[in-house]
Design a protein around this motif. Structure first.
Motif, PDB file in Angstrom:
ATOM      1  N   GLU A 180       8.381  -4.853   7.007  1.00  0.00           N
ATOM      2  CA  GLU A 180       8.884  -4.235   5.609  1.00  0.00           C
ATOM      3  C   GLU A 180       8.095  -4.277   4.479  1.00  0.00           C
ATOM      4  N   HIS A 181       7.520  -5.657   4.222  1.00  0.00           N
ATOM      5  CA  HIS A 181       6.749  -6.136   3.258  1.00  0.00           C
ATOM      6  C   HIS A 181       5.495  -5.284   3.195  1.00  0.00           C
ATOM      7  N   LEU A 182       4.878  -5.190   4.698  1.00  0.00           N
ATOM      8  CA  LEU A 182       3.795  -4.611   4.818  1.00  0.00           C
ATOM      9  C   LEU A 182       3.676  -2.978   4.551  1.00  0.00           C
ATOM     10  N   GLY A 183       4.826  -2.268   4.729  1.00  0.00           N
ATOM     11  CA  GLY A 183       4.905  -0.974   4.317  1.00  0.00           C
ATOM     12  C   GLY A 183       5.467  -0.142   5.238  1.00  0.00           C
ATOM     13  N   LEU A 184       6.312  -0.836   6.132  1.00  0.00           N
ATOM     14  CA  LEU A 184       6.846  -0.063   7.272  1.00  0.00           C
ATOM     15  C   LEU A 184       8.560   0.215   6.586  1.00  0.00           C
ATOM     16  N   THR A 185       9.057   1.111   7.071  1.00  0.00           N
ATOM     17  CA  THR A 185      10.530   1.354   6.842  1.00  0.00           C
ATOM     18  C   THR A 185      11.528   0.315   7.523  1.00  0.00           C
ATOM     19  N   SER A 188       0.908  -1.191  -0.138  1.00  0.00           N
ATOM     20  CA  SER A 188       0.062   0.052  -0.177  1.00  0.00           C
ATOM     21  C   SER A 188       1.007   1.507  -0.076  1.00  0.00           C
ATOM     22  N   ALA A 189       0.030   2.250  -0.362  1.00  0.00           N
ATOM     23  CA  ALA A 189       1.059   3.495  -0.597  1.00  0.00           C
ATOM     24  C   ALA A 189       1.090   4.329   0.646  1.00  0.00           C
ATOM     25  N   THR A 190       0.003   3.832   1.643  1.00  0.00           N
ATOM     26  CA  THR A 190      -0.145   4.647   2.750  1.00  0.00           C
ATOM     27  C   THR A 190       0.446   3.518   4.309  1.00  0.00           C
ATOM     28  N   LYS A 191       0.920   4.272   5.073  1.00  0.00           N
ATOM     29  CA  LYS A 191       1.395   3.320   6.233  1.00  0.00           C
ATOM     30  C   LYS A 191       0.298   2.500   6.835  1.00  0.00           C
ATOM     31  N   PRO A 192       0.601   1.463   7.159  1.00  0.00           N
ATOM     32  CA  PRO A 192      -0.204   0.568   7.911  1.00  0.00           C
ATOM     33  C   PRO A 192      -0.445   1.012   9.417  1.00  0.00           C
ATOM     34  N   PHE A 193      -1.691   0.514   9.972  1.00  0.00           N
ATOM     35  CA  PHE A 193      -2.114   0.802  11.276  1.00  0.00           C
ATOM     36  C   PHE A 193      -1.420  -0.040  12.077  1.00  0.00           C
ATOM     37  N   VAL A 194      -0.863   0.099  13.310  1.00  0.00           N
ATOM     38  CA  VAL A 194       0.223  -0.813  14.024  1.00  0.00           C
ATOM     39  C   VAL A 194      -0.081  -0.684  15.400  1.00  0.00           C
ATOM     40  N   LYS A 195      -0.220  -1.860  16.241  1.00  0.00           N
ATOM     41  CA  LYS A 195      -0.760  -1.645  17.501  1.00  0.00           C
ATOM     42  C   LYS A 195      -0.129  -2.901  18.161  1.00  0.00           C
ATOM     43  N   LEU A 196       0.733  -2.663  19.394  1.00  0.00           N
ATOM     44  CA  LEU A 196       1.421  -3.705  19.935  1.00  0.00           C
ATOM     45  C   LEU A 196       0.488  -4.487  20.777  1.00  0.00           C
ATOM     46  N   HIS A 197       0.283  -5.677  21.046  1.00  0.00           N
ATOM     47  CA  HIS A 197      -0.648  -6.589  21.756  1.00  0.00           C
ATOM     48  C   HIS A 197      -0.023  -7.672  22.543  1.00  0.00           C
ATOM     49  N   LYS A 198      -0.560  -8.083  23.596  1.00  0.00           N
ATOM     50  CA  LYS A 198      -0.150  -9.495  23.876  1.00  0.00           C
ATOM     51  C   LYS A 198      -1.308 -10.413  23.161  1.00  0.00           C
ATOM     52  N   ASP A 217       6.181  -5.970  27.504  1.00  0.00           N
ATOM     53  CA  ASP A 217       5.424  -7.429  27.875  1.00  0.00           C
ATOM     54  C   ASP A 217       4.771  -7.685  26.741  1.00  0.00           C
ATOM     55  N   LYS A 218       4.456  -7.158  25.649  1.00  0.00           N
ATOM     56  CA  LYS A 218       3.844  -7.309  24.461  1.00  0.00           C
ATOM     57  C   LYS A 218       4.624  -8.473  23.679  1.00  0.00           C
ATOM     58  N   THR A 219       3.856  -9.186  23.158  1.00  0.00           N
ATOM     59  CA  THR A 219       4.386 -10.451  22.353  1.00  0.00           C
ATOM     60  C   THR A 219       4.033 -10.563  20.934  1.00  0.00           C
ATOM     61  N   CYS A 220       3.231  -9.558  20.512  1.00  0.00           N
ATOM     62  CA  CYS A 220       2.597  -9.497  18.900  1.00  0.00           C
ATOM     63  C   CYS A 220       2.390  -8.174  18.493  1.00  0.00           C
ATOM     64  N   ILE A 221       2.428  -8.051  17.430  1.00  0.00           N
ATOM     65  CA  ILE A 221       2.001  -6.877  16.697  1.00  0.00           C
ATOM     66  C   ILE A 221       0.836  -6.978  15.593  1.00  0.00           C
ATOM     67  N   LEU A 222      -0.279  -6.255  16.105  1.00  0.00           N
ATOM     68  CA  LEU A 222      -1.303  -6.056  15.061  1.00  0.00           C
ATOM     69  C   LEU A 222      -1.067  -5.160  13.826  1.00  0.00           C
ATOM     70  N   ILE A 223      -1.156  -5.350  12.888  1.00  0.00           N
ATOM     71  CA  ILE A 223      -0.970  -4.715  11.649  1.00  0.00           C
ATOM     72  C   ILE A 223      -2.181  -4.901  10.592  1.00  0.00           C
ATOM     73  N   VAL A 224      -2.905  -3.598  10.551  1.00  0.00           N
ATOM     74  CA  VAL A 224      -4.000  -3.438   9.479  1.00  0.00           C
ATOM     75  C   VAL A 224      -3.704  -2.306   8.444  1.00  0.00           C
ATOM     76  N   ARG A 225      -3.946  -2.738   7.151  1.00  0.00           N
ATOM     77  CA  ARG A 225      -3.587  -1.985   5.905  1.00  0.00           C
ATOM     78  C   ARG A 225      -5.040  -1.236   6.035  1.00  0.00           C
ATOM     79  N   ASP A 226      -4.601  -0.035   5.710  1.00  0.00           N
ATOM     80  CA  ASP A 226      -5.678   1.034   5.385  1.00  0.00           C
ATOM     81  C   ASP A 226      -6.821   1.280   6.359  1.00  0.00           C
TER      82      ASP A 226
END
Length: 124
Positions: free
Chosen positions: A86-91, A3-13, A106-115
């Motif tokens: 990086e493949h999902l659009g982050l530098t 995507s041309a826009t940055k994805p939404f990123v949130k750290l999670h357990k 204490d987070k163990t995963c990353i939620l990434i949402v396109r657009d």
């Protein structure tokens, strides 16, 4: 790049809050192909860091729900996670910073949402 826009990123357990966020995204029309869960698995690294061992063995996490059917799920070591981000659009720098953050919290995963268009899920 997806995507041309940055994805939404949130750290999670890897827990019920993650499942709730994914269900909210699904019910708002987001498809499985737009939602990514990148779970850090230090066992897939060459890492033998004691802190990581205790982080994963003493803080049991459970996500009740079938995440695999609602989101793209990756359970990998550090280098694979950075490459996927990086493949999902982050530098490269953003991916490295997120990976360092997941190691230090204490987070163990990353939620990434396109657009992500709306405030469907809480930011923090």
């Amino acid at each position: 790049m997806i995507s041309a826009t940055k994805p939404f990123v949130k750290l999670h357990k890897y827990d019920q809050e993650l499942v709730s966020d994914i269900q909210a995204l699904n019910s708002s029309g987001y498809a499985k192909d737009d939602i990514y869960v990148l779970k850090w698995n230090p066992d897939k690294n060459h890492s033998n860091q004691r802190n990581n061992f205790y982080k994963y063995s003493t803080h049991f996490e459970s996500a009740v729900g079938d995440i695999d059917s609602k989101a793209q799920f990756f359970d990998n070591g550090g280098e694979e996670l950075r490459t996927k981000m990086e493949h999902l659009g982050l530098t490269k720098d953003e991916a490295s910073a997120l990976f360092r953050e997941i190691q230090e919290t204490d987070k163990t995963c990353i939620l990434i949402v396109r657009d992500l268009k709306d405030n469907i899920i809480k930011m923090s």
